[in-house]
Design an enzyme around this catalytic site. Sequence first.
Site, short mmCIF file in Angstrom:
data_model
loop_
_atom_site.label_atom_id
_atom_site.label_comp_id
_atom_site.label_asym_id
_atom_site.label_seq_id
_atom_site.Cartn_x
_atom_site.Cartn_y
_atom_site.Cartn_z
N GLU A 82 3.98 -9.83 15.00
CA GLU A 82 3.32 -10.32 16.22
C GLU A 82 3.42 -11.85 16.26
O GLU A 82 3.71 -12.45 17.29
CB GLU A 82 1.87 -9.86 16.22
CG GLU A 82 1.32 -9.68 17.61
CD GLU A 82 -0.04 -9.02 17.57
OE1 GLU A 82 -0.41 -8.47 16.53
OE2 GLU A 82 -0.72 -9.08 18.62
N ARG A 85 0.82 -1.22 0.00
CA ARG A 85 0.00 0.00 0.00
C ARG A 85 0.85 1.27 0.00
O ARG A 85 0.39 2.32 -0.40
CB ARG A 85 -1.00 -0.02 1.15
CG ARG A 85 -2.18 -0.94 0.89
CD ARG A 85 -3.22 -0.86 2.00
NE ARG A 85 -2.72 -1.34 3.25
CZ ARG A 85 -2.74 -2.62 3.65
NH1 ARG A 85 -3.27 -3.53 2.85
NH2 ARG A 85 -2.26 -2.97 4.81
P1 AMP Z 1 3.87 -2.41 11.58
O1 AMP Z 1 5.08 -3.07 11.02
O2 AMP Z 1 3.31 -3.10 12.78
O3 AMP Z 1 4.04 -0.93 11.79
O4 AMP Z 1 2.72 -2.61 10.49
C1 AMP Z 1 2.61 -1.74 9.44
C2 AMP Z 1 2.16 -2.43 8.17
O5 AMP Z 1 1.07 -3.31 8.39
C3 AMP Z 1 1.68 -1.36 7.20
O6 AMP Z 1 2.28 -1.66 5.94
C4 AMP Z 1 0.19 -1.49 7.17
O7 AMP Z 1 -0.29 -1.50 5.84
C5 AMP Z 1 -0.15 -2.81 7.87
N1 AMP Z 1 -1.09 -2.68 9.00
C6 AMP Z 1 -0.80 -2.95 10.30
N2 AMP Z 1 -1.87 -2.75 11.09
C7 AMP Z 1 -2.86 -2.31 10.29
C8 AMP Z 1 -4.23 -1.90 10.52
N3 AMP Z 1 -4.78 -1.92 11.74
N4 AMP Z 1 -4.95 -1.50 9.46
C9 AMP Z 1 -4.40 -1.47 8.23
N5 AMP Z 1 -3.14 -1.85 7.94
C10 AMP Z 1 -2.37 -2.27 8.96
#
Ligand code: AMP
Length: 172
Positions: free
Chosen positions: A97, A60
């Site tokens: 996670e 995205r």
């Molecule tokens: P993180 O590595 O935990 O910061 O996760 C970020 C990535 O996961 C991004 O590329 C987001 O597109 C996706 N992502 C994580 N949580 C969500 C959420 N609640 N809604 C939409 N996309 C998410």
Amino acid sequence: MTTNLSDLIRNIPDFPIPGIQFKDITTLLSNGPAFAQVIDTLAERYAGRGLDAVVGIESRGFIFSAPLAYRLGVGLVPVRKHGKLPGATHRVEYELEYGSNKLEIHRDALPHGARVVVVDDLLATGGTVAAACELVQMAGGTVEEVAFIIELSFLNGREKLAHYPIYSMIQY
Ligand code: AMP
């Protein structure tokens, strides 16, 4: 007239797994003026900063990084999931996670010392973008800022990104 962007982001409960509230941006993307507002805001922020490239994170992140690179008149450098880039790559593995994920960048993607902004749609725990920033450094670049449309502040992703300035458009 400006649109309140958060009105256009849809919450999908329990996607992709139970307990996650997914922030669906397709409802923002399908609104032409709102999508333009997002890209214009990013372009105004990063114009005149002497950036050499925009780095977009699969998948995205590509939606926002490509029009931003076009508006800034600089190249787009993709950070992709493992196995997608055809040339020689740097790779970083990071913990999710549950399990782990691997991201890659082409070794020759950036000229030495290139100053970049790293773009993704959403900051959650920060693991994804921290890995992307590490890849930029491995490829010889410097991260000037990391930019998101959405930040889930309650997950404290900023703590993983202490070395970098962070910009987010909408906070939850
Ligand atoms: P993180 O590595 O935990 O910061 O996760 C970020 C990535 O996961 C991004 O590329 C987001 O597109 C996706 N992502 C994580 N949580 C969500 C959420 N609640 N809604 C939409 N996309 C998410």
